[in-house]
Design a protein around this motif. Structure first.
Motif, short mmCIF file in Angstrom:
data_model
loop_
_atom_site.label_atom_id
_atom_site.label_comp_id
_atom_site.label_asym_id
_atom_site.label_seq_id
_atom_site.Cartn_x
_atom_site.Cartn_y
_atom_site.Cartn_z
N SER A 62 0.85 -1.19 0.00
CA SER A 62 0.00 0.00 0.00
C SER A 62 0.88 1.24 0.00
CB SER A 62 -0.93 0.03 1.22
OG SER A 62 -0.23 0.18 2.42
N VAL A 63 0.29 2.35 -0.40
CA VAL A 63 0.97 3.65 -0.34
C VAL A 63 -0.09 4.71 -0.06
CG1 VAL A 63 0.82 4.09 -2.85
CG2 VAL A 63 2.61 5.19 -1.49
N ALA A 64 0.27 5.69 0.76
CA ALA A 64 -0.63 6.80 1.09
C ALA A 64 0.21 8.07 1.20
CB ALA A 64 -1.34 6.53 2.42
N VAL A 65 -0.45 9.20 1.06
CA VAL A 65 0.21 10.50 1.14
C VAL A 65 0.17 10.98 2.59
CG1 VAL A 65 0.10 12.90 0.38
CG2 VAL A 65 -0.33 11.06 -1.24
N GLY A 66 1.30 11.53 3.05
CA GLY A 66 1.38 12.08 4.40
C GLY A 66 0.76 13.46 4.46
N PRO A 67 0.90 14.13 5.61
CA PRO A 67 0.31 15.46 5.76
C PRO A 67 0.90 16.51 4.82
CG PRO A 67 1.31 14.71 7.83
CD PRO A 67 1.51 13.64 6.82
N GLY A 68 2.15 16.31 4.39
CA GLY A 68 2.77 17.24 3.44
C GLY A 68 2.92 16.59 2.09
N SER A 69 3.11 17.40 1.06
CA SER A 69 3.21 16.86 -0.30
C SER A 69 4.57 16.22 -0.57
CB SER A 69 2.94 17.96 -1.33
OG SER A 69 3.92 18.97 -1.22
N ASP A 70 5.47 16.24 0.42
CA ASP A 70 6.80 15.66 0.23
C ASP A 70 6.96 14.31 0.91
OD1 ASP A 70 9.57 15.74 -0.66
OD2 ASP A 70 10.09 16.05 1.45
N GLU A 71 5.88 13.76 1.46
CA GLU A 71 6.04 12.50 2.18
C GLU A 71 4.96 11.49 1.83
OE1 GLU A 71 6.09 13.57 6.30
OE2 GLU A 71 3.95 13.87 6.37
N ILE A 72 5.39 10.23 1.81
CA ILE A 72 4.47 9.12 1.62
C ILE A 72 4.65 8.14 2.77
CG2 ILE A 72 4.37 9.31 -0.90
CD1 ILE A 72 6.27 6.78 -0.94
N PRO A 100 3.38 -8.00 17.42
CA PRO A 100 3.20 -9.32 16.84
C PRO A 100 1.84 -9.53 16.18
CG PRO A 100 2.67 -9.45 19.15
CD PRO A 100 3.02 -8.00 18.85
N ALA A 101 1.06 -8.45 15.98
CA ALA A 101 -0.30 -8.59 15.46
C ALA A 101 -0.35 -9.16 14.04
CB ALA A 101 -1.04 -7.26 15.51
N GLY A 102 0.69 -8.94 13.23
CA GLY A 102 0.70 -9.53 11.91
C GLY A 102 1.10 -8.57 10.81
N ILE A 103 0.98 -9.05 9.58
CA ILE A 103 1.33 -8.30 8.38
C ILE A 103 0.44 -7.06 8.26
CG2 ILE A 103 1.36 -8.36 5.85
CD1 ILE A 103 1.99 -11.38 6.08
N ALA A 104 1.07 -5.89 8.03
CA ALA A 104 0.35 -4.62 7.88
C ALA A 104 0.18 -4.30 6.39
CB ALA A 104 1.10 -3.50 8.57
N ARG A 105 -0.96 -3.73 6.05
CA ARG A 105 -1.20 -3.27 4.67
C ARG A 105 -2.36 -2.28 4.67
NH1 ARG A 105 -3.10 -7.92 6.95
NH2 ARG A 105 -4.92 -8.81 5.98
N ASP A 106 -2.66 -1.73 3.51
CA ASP A 106 -3.78 -0.79 3.32
C ASP A 106 -3.70 0.40 4.27
OD1 ASP A 106 -4.85 -2.24 1.23
OD2 ASP A 106 -6.25 -3.36 2.48
N VAL A 107 -2.56 1.07 4.30
CA VAL A 107 -2.35 2.21 5.18
C VAL A 107 -3.18 3.42 4.74
CG1 VAL A 107 -0.29 3.08 3.99
CG2 VAL A 107 -0.58 3.52 6.42
N SER A 108 -3.72 4.16 5.71
CA SER A 108 -4.48 5.39 5.47
C SER A 108 -4.10 6.38 6.56
CB SER A 108 -5.98 5.08 5.51
OG SER A 108 -6.75 6.25 5.35
N LEU A 109 -4.03 7.68 6.23
CA LEU A 109 -3.66 8.71 7.20
C LEU A 109 -4.61 9.89 7.15
CD1 LEU A 109 -0.57 7.63 6.19
CD2 LEU A 109 -0.13 9.13 8.10
N ALA A 110 -4.89 10.46 8.32
CA ALA A 110 -5.67 11.69 8.40
C ALA A 110 -5.62 12.21 9.83
CB ALA A 110 -7.12 11.46 7.98
#
Length: 192
Positions: A62-72, A100-110
């Motif tokens: 997964s990929v998501a945009v951070g709070p600024g336009s220079d970060e993912i 130990p919860a497991g594989i992470a994916r589908d990241v979202s930020l806000a």
């Protein structure tokens, strides 16, 4: 393509996906596998576009945009961590580790919160008939992290598993795809 997000009015990021079709036996239906290959940045220049493969994102899930336009922010196949990258310098840090919860994916930020699908029915392995590594994902559990305090919450999905969460702009709600057997619905959940 998946996980498409604007960085600015002339640049966006997306996840380039591998798509494969497997048929293990003649009497079985074709199995479609979609798995992340690489995070990409596209910069629009006049009537053309410049495509840039982002180093260190092989098998990104997964990929998501951070709070600024220079970060993912991004996740990698088979990995429990969420990474942050400054696009201008290439500096990469681990933002959160869901071990130990497991594989992470589908990241979202806000609004200072990070949401991700973690654990559940997911594997990352070399697929012989596919000829490459792939992450098979039939859903997991919704985790939300307050990046300011480090508080992590697992949302009660009433036994459901989720994919593709999206935090509301104020970070108080999540809409996500929920699986019940072979059926999928959209669910709206409040973030405590």
């Amino acid at each position: 393509l998946s996980h498409i997000h604007w960085l600015s009015d002339s640049s966006f990021v997306y996840l380039g996906d591998l798509v494969g079709y497997l048929k293990r036996r003649q009497d079985q239906p074709i199995d479609t596998i979609v798995s992340g290959l690489k995070a990409m940045r596209v910069t629009l220049v006049g009537d053309s576009a410049v495509f840039e493969s982002l180093a260190g994102t092989d098998y990104a899930s997964s990929v998501a945009v951070g709070p600024g336009s220079d970060e993912i922010y991004y996740t990698l196949g088979g990995d429990t961590r969420v990474f942050r990258r400054a696009l201008s310098s290439g500096a990469t840090t681990v933002v959160w580790d869901f071990r130990p919860a497991g594989i992470a994916r589908d990241v979202s930020l806000a609004a200072g919160r990070l949401a991700a699908v973690v654990g559940g029915d997911v594997t990352f392995m070399y697929e012989q008939g596919f000829g490459d590594f792939a992450q098979r994902d039939a859903g997991g559990f919704l985790h939300v992290v307050d990046l300011g305090t480090g508080a992590e919450t697992v949302l009660d999905g009433r036994g459901l598993v989720f994919r593709h969460p999206a935090l509301s702009p104020d970070g108080t709600r999540i809409v996500a795809e929920a699986y019940t057997g072979r059926e999928a619905d959209l669910w709206l959940l409040e973030v405590p």
